[in-house]
Design a protein around this motif. Structure first.
Motif, PDB file in Angstrom:
ATOM      1  N   THR A  49      41.293  67.844  19.733  1.00  0.00           N
ATOM      2  CA  THR A  49      42.252  67.119  19.128  1.00  0.00           C
ATOM      3  C   THR A  49      43.797  67.196  19.380  1.00  0.00           C
ATOM      4  O   THR A  49      44.169  66.234  18.283  1.00  0.00           O
ATOM      5  CB  THR A  49      41.547  67.781  17.236  1.00  0.00           C
ATOM      6  OG1 THR A  49      42.873  68.854  17.688  1.00  0.00           O
ATOM      7  CG2 THR A  49      40.953  68.529  16.372  1.00  0.00           C
ATOM      8  N   LYS A  71      44.063  69.585  12.231  1.00  0.00           N
ATOM      9  CA  LYS A  71      43.800  69.253  13.507  1.00  0.00           C
ATOM     10  C   LYS A  71      42.416  70.645  13.494  1.00  0.00           C
ATOM     11  O   LYS A  71      41.530  70.797  14.205  1.00  0.00           O
ATOM     12  CB  LYS A  71      44.851  69.182  14.838  1.00  0.00           C
ATOM     13  CG  LYS A  71      45.272  68.006  15.115  1.00  0.00           C
ATOM     14  CD  LYS A  71      46.327  68.142  15.596  1.00  0.00           C
ATOM     15  CE  LYS A  71      46.626  67.108  16.592  1.00  0.00           C
ATOM     16  NZ  LYS A  71      47.459  67.000  17.369  1.00  0.00           N
ATOM     17  N   TYR A  99      38.843  71.188  12.895  1.00  0.00           N
ATOM     18  CA  TYR A  99      37.704  70.524  14.037  1.00  0.00           C
ATOM     19  C   TYR A  99      37.347  71.254  15.158  1.00  0.00           C
ATOM     20  O   TYR A  99      38.264  72.518  15.260  1.00  0.00           O
ATOM     21  CB  TYR A  99      38.547  69.229  14.731  1.00  0.00           C
ATOM     22  CG  TYR A  99      38.463  67.723  13.475  1.00  0.00           C
ATOM     23  CD1 TYR A  99      36.793  67.420  13.268  1.00  0.00           C
ATOM     24  CD2 TYR A  99      39.879  67.689  12.584  1.00  0.00           C
ATOM     25  CE1 TYR A  99      37.639  66.452  12.378  1.00  0.00           C
ATOM     26  CE2 TYR A  99      39.194  67.005  10.974  1.00  0.00           C
ATOM     27  CZ  TYR A  99      38.510  66.293  11.293  1.00  0.00           C
ATOM     28  OH  TYR A  99      38.025  64.952  10.332  1.00  0.00           O
ATOM     29  N   LEU A 130      44.268  63.398  18.545  1.00  0.00           N
ATOM     30  CA  LEU A 130      44.898  62.959  16.845  1.00  0.00           C
ATOM     31  C   LEU A 130      45.826  62.385  16.803  1.00  0.00           C
ATOM     32  O   LEU A 130      47.248  63.646  17.215  1.00  0.00           O
ATOM     33  CB  LEU A 130      44.494  64.035  16.116  1.00  0.00           C
ATOM     34  CG  LEU A 130      42.902  63.882  16.456  1.00  0.00           C
ATOM     35  CD1 LEU A 130      41.854  65.232  15.371  1.00  0.00           C
ATOM     36  CD2 LEU A 130      41.866  62.728  15.865  1.00  0.00           C
ATOM     37  N   PHE A 147      39.549  60.048  10.209  1.00  0.00           N
ATOM     38  CA  PHE A 147      39.768  61.468  10.666  1.00  0.00           C
ATOM     39  C   PHE A 147      37.703  61.687  11.157  1.00  0.00           C
ATOM     40  O   PHE A 147      37.574  61.788  11.582  1.00  0.00           O
ATOM     41  CB  PHE A 147      39.927  62.518   9.504  1.00  0.00           C
ATOM     42  CG  PHE A 147      39.910  61.821   8.279  1.00  0.00           C
ATOM     43  CD1 PHE A 147      38.257  62.788   7.934  1.00  0.00           C
ATOM     44  CD2 PHE A 147      40.769  61.219   7.003  1.00  0.00           C
ATOM     45  CE1 PHE A 147      38.584  62.440   5.944  1.00  0.00           C
ATOM     46  CE2 PHE A 147      40.545  61.477   5.960  1.00  0.00           C
ATOM     47  CZ  PHE A 147      39.507  61.939   5.383  1.00  0.00           C
ATOM     48  N   SER A 157      45.213  58.252  12.829  1.00  0.00           N
ATOM     49  CA  SER A 157      43.695  58.613  13.398  1.00  0.00           C
ATOM     50  C   SER A 157      42.814  58.522  11.748  1.00  0.00           C
ATOM     51  O   SER A 157      42.836  58.731  10.854  1.00  0.00           O
ATOM     52  CB  SER A 157      43.152  60.122  14.281  1.00  0.00           C
ATOM     53  OG  SER A 157      43.786  60.061  14.922  1.00  0.00           O
ATOM     54  N   ILE A 187      36.269  60.955  14.038  1.00  0.00           N
ATOM     55  CA  ILE A 187      36.073  61.871  15.062  1.00  0.00           C
ATOM     56  C   ILE A 187      34.640  62.836  15.094  1.00  0.00           C
ATOM     57  O   ILE A 187      33.902  62.618  14.128  1.00  0.00           O
ATOM     58  CB  ILE A 187      37.123  63.553  14.484  1.00  0.00           C
ATOM     59  CG1 ILE A 187      38.704  62.713  14.713  1.00  0.00           C
ATOM     60  CG2 ILE A 187      36.971  64.230  15.314  1.00  0.00           C
ATOM     61  CD1 ILE A 187      39.404  63.458  13.706  1.00  0.00           C
ATOM     62  N   TRP A 190      33.304  65.765  12.970  1.00  0.00           N
ATOM     63  CA  TRP A 190      33.649  65.523  11.798  1.00  0.00           C
ATOM     64  C   TRP A 190      31.720  65.337  10.857  1.00  0.00           C
ATOM     65  O   TRP A 190      31.181  64.996  11.882  1.00  0.00           O
ATOM     66  CB  TRP A 190      33.895  64.357  11.480  1.00  0.00           C
ATOM     67  CG  TRP A 190      33.478  63.794   9.667  1.00  0.00           C
ATOM     68  CD1 TRP A 190      33.026  63.486   9.046  1.00  0.00           C
ATOM     69  CD2 TRP A 190      34.417  64.043   8.743  1.00  0.00           C
ATOM     70  NE1 TRP A 190      33.207  62.416   7.307  1.00  0.00           N
ATOM     71  CE2 TRP A 190      34.141  63.860   7.520  1.00  0.00           C
ATOM     72  CE3 TRP A 190      35.439  64.988   8.495  1.00  0.00           C
ATOM     73  CZ2 TRP A 190      34.529  64.171   6.320  1.00  0.00           C
ATOM     74  CZ3 TRP A 190      36.123  65.237   7.000  1.00  0.00           C
ATOM     75  CH2 TRP A 190      35.889  64.613   5.902  1.00  0.00           C
TER      76      TRP A 190
END
Length: 79
Positions: free
Chosen positions: A19, A12, A15, A22, A28, A26, A31, A34
Motif C-alpha cells: 500500500t 493503509k 489492506y 496510496l 480505494f 487514490s 486497490i 479491496w
C-alpha cells in the motif's frame, strides 16, 4: 483537525498487501486487495480511532481516500 498522514497510514493498515503507493487521491476500491471485509475494517477503524459511526452508504458515496478523510474530518468537527 485530523492529521492527514496519520489518517492515510491508518487507512493503509486495513489492506492486505502493498500500500506504499496510496495517497489521499487514490480510489480505494481499485486497490487489488479491496473487498467487503476491507470496507468493514475501514468502518471499524473510523469508529475506534475517531468515534464516528460512518454508514456503509456513506462509505459507498466516497471515491477516494481523501473523500473518506473529508467525511471523518467534517464529522469530528461537528462532534
Amino acid at each position: 483537525m485530523i492529521d492527514k498522514q496519520t489518517f492515510l497510514n491508518q487507512f493503509k493498515e486495513q489492506y492486505i498487501g502493498e500500500t506504499s503507493s496510496l495517497t489521499l487521491e487514490s480510489e480505494f476500491r481499485k486497490i487489488d486487495s479491496w473487498d467487503s471485509l476491507t470496507g468493514m475494517s475501514i468502518l471499524v477503524m473510523i469508529k475506534d480511532e475517531y468515534d464516528i459511526d460512518m454508514s456503509a452508504d456513506a462509505l459507498k458515496a466516497c471515491i477516494t481516500i481523501g473523500d473518506v478523510y473529508d467525511f471523518v474530518e467534517k464529522n469530528v468537527a461537528d462532534a
